[in-house]
Design a protein around this motif. Sequence first.
Motif, PDB file in Angstrom:
ATOM      1  N   ASP A 171       0.845  -1.198   0.000  1.00  0.00           N
ATOM      2  CA  ASP A 171       0.000   0.000   0.000  1.00  0.00           C
ATOM      3  C   ASP A 171       0.877   1.243   0.000  1.00  0.00           C
ATOM      4  O   ASP A 171       1.721   1.398   0.882  1.00  0.00           O
ATOM      5  CB  ASP A 171      -0.887   0.010   1.241  1.00  0.00           C
ATOM      6  CG  ASP A 171      -1.462   1.382   1.518  1.00  0.00           C
ATOM      7  OD1 ASP A 171      -1.043   2.013   2.512  1.00  0.00           O
ATOM      8  OD2 ASP A 171      -2.294   1.829   0.734  1.00  0.00           O
ATOM      9  N   PRO A 172       0.671   2.156  -0.972  1.00  0.00           N
ATOM     10  CA  PRO A 172       1.500   3.363  -1.056  1.00  0.00           C
ATOM     11  C   PRO A 172       0.960   4.551  -0.271  1.00  0.00           C
ATOM     12  O   PRO A 172       1.548   5.643  -0.314  1.00  0.00           O
ATOM     13  CB  PRO A 172       1.480   3.666  -2.551  1.00  0.00           C
ATOM     14  CG  PRO A 172       0.103   3.239  -2.972  1.00  0.00           C
ATOM     15  CD  PRO A 172      -0.244   2.038  -2.115  1.00  0.00           C
ATOM     16  N   GLY A 173      -0.138   4.357   0.450  1.00  0.00           N
ATOM     17  CA  GLY A 173      -0.810   5.479   1.089  1.00  0.00           C
ATOM     18  C   GLY A 173      -0.373   5.733   2.514  1.00  0.00           C
ATOM     19  O   GLY A 173       0.660   5.251   2.972  1.00  0.00           O
ATOM     20  N   LEU A 174      -1.212   6.484   3.219  1.00  0.00           N
ATOM     21  CA  LEU A 174      -0.920   6.844   4.605  1.00  0.00           C
ATOM     22  C   LEU A 174      -1.167   5.661   5.531  1.00  0.00           C
ATOM     23  O   LEU A 174      -2.126   4.908   5.365  1.00  0.00           O
ATOM     24  CB  LEU A 174      -1.793   8.023   5.037  1.00  0.00           C
ATOM     25  CG  LEU A 174      -1.519   9.371   4.345  1.00  0.00           C
ATOM     26  CD1 LEU A 174      -2.530  10.399   4.797  1.00  0.00           C
ATOM     27  CD2 LEU A 174      -0.097   9.836   4.644  1.00  0.00           C
ATOM     28  N   TRP A 175      -0.325   5.526   6.507  1.00  0.00           N
ATOM     29  CA  TRP A 175      -0.484   4.482   7.518  1.00  0.00           C
ATOM     30  C   TRP A 175      -1.679   4.828   8.404  1.00  0.00           C
ATOM     31  O   TRP A 175      -1.864   5.979   8.793  1.00  0.00           O
ATOM     32  CB  TRP A 175       0.781   4.390   8.359  1.00  0.00           C
ATOM     33  CG  TRP A 175       0.724   3.383   9.463  1.00  0.00           C
ATOM     34  CD1 TRP A 175       0.583   3.627  10.802  1.00  0.00           C
ATOM     35  CD2 TRP A 175       0.804   1.963   9.322  1.00  0.00           C
ATOM     36  NE1 TRP A 175       0.576   2.446  11.490  1.00  0.00           N
ATOM     37  CE2 TRP A 175       0.712   1.411  10.617  1.00  0.00           C
ATOM     38  CE3 TRP A 175       0.950   1.106   8.231  1.00  0.00           C
ATOM     39  CZ2 TRP A 175       0.758   0.031  10.851  1.00  0.00           C
ATOM     40  CZ3 TRP A 175       0.996  -0.270   8.466  1.00  0.00           C
ATOM     41  CH2 TRP A 175       0.894  -0.787   9.754  1.00  0.00           C
ATOM     42  N   GLY A 176      -2.476   3.819   8.742  1.00  0.00           N
ATOM     43  CA  GLY A 176      -3.595   4.068   9.627  1.00  0.00           C
ATOM     44  C   GLY A 176      -4.511   2.864   9.733  1.00  0.00           C
ATOM     45  O   GLY A 176      -4.358   1.894   8.967  1.00  0.00           O
ATOM     46  N   PRO A 177      -5.452   2.875  10.667  1.00  0.00           N
ATOM     47  CA  PRO A 177      -6.342   1.743  10.932  1.00  0.00           C
ATOM     48  C   PRO A 177      -7.110   1.212   9.723  1.00  0.00           C
ATOM     49  O   PRO A 177      -7.383   0.007   9.667  1.00  0.00           O
ATOM     50  CB  PRO A 177      -7.289   2.297  11.998  1.00  0.00           C
ATOM     51  CG  PRO A 177      -6.500   3.349  12.688  1.00  0.00           C
ATOM     52  CD  PRO A 177      -5.667   3.982  11.618  1.00  0.00           C
ATOM     53  N   PRO A 178      -7.502   2.062   8.749  1.00  0.00           N
ATOM     54  CA  PRO A 178      -8.241   1.512   7.606  1.00  0.00           C
ATOM     55  C   PRO A 178      -7.502   0.420   6.853  1.00  0.00           C
ATOM     56  O   PRO A 178      -8.131  -0.398   6.161  1.00  0.00           O
ATOM     57  CB  PRO A 178      -8.460   2.741   6.710  1.00  0.00           C
ATOM     58  CG  PRO A 178      -8.486   3.871   7.653  1.00  0.00           C
ATOM     59  CD  PRO A 178      -7.469   3.538   8.695  1.00  0.00           C
ATOM     60  N   LEU A 179      -6.192   0.357   6.998  1.00  0.00           N
ATOM     61  CA  LEU A 179      -5.435  -0.686   6.308  1.00  0.00           C
ATOM     62  C   LEU A 179      -5.843  -2.075   6.766  1.00  0.00           C
ATOM     63  O   LEU A 179      -5.658  -3.049   6.052  1.00  0.00           O
ATOM     64  CB  LEU A 179      -3.934  -0.488   6.534  1.00  0.00           C
ATOM     65  CG  LEU A 179      -3.302   0.690   5.789  1.00  0.00           C
ATOM     66  CD1 LEU A 179      -1.869   0.894   6.250  1.00  0.00           C
ATOM     67  CD2 LEU A 179      -3.338   0.476   4.286  1.00  0.00           C
TER      68      LEU A 179
END
Length: 127
Positions: free
Chosen positions: A99-107
């Motif tokens: 995943d290239p996005g922001l780290w966070g709970p939705p992952l």
Amino acid sequence: QVQLVESGGGLVQAGGSLRLSCVASGRTFSNYNMGWFRQALGKEREFVAAISSSGITTYYADSVKGRFTVSRDSAKNTVYLQMSSLKPEDTAVYYCGADPGLWGPPLRTMLARWNYWGQGTQVTVSS
């Protein structure tokens, strides 16, 4: 594009251990959060563990917390999943994701966040 190739699956007795590896190629490995998911026969793909692009932060599913450890080696473009105290219910095909996005709970819940997937490696735990 990122290419992911998993390895390390196999057949193990309950209580045993396995280490899965996922080698990434194609883009800068350190830019991606990396994750492990699994899919048992007849079930949906579920989150197992993830590690941030920096390698500092991790998430685990409650079902594997304390038994599995995710880690990454940027020099080898590889993410690992060390699995211990394996149970028959851990039997599944294990997939690596990037995943290239922001780290966070939705992952942990949004599979669509994971842009790239490997082909999977089978883990079978016998009782």
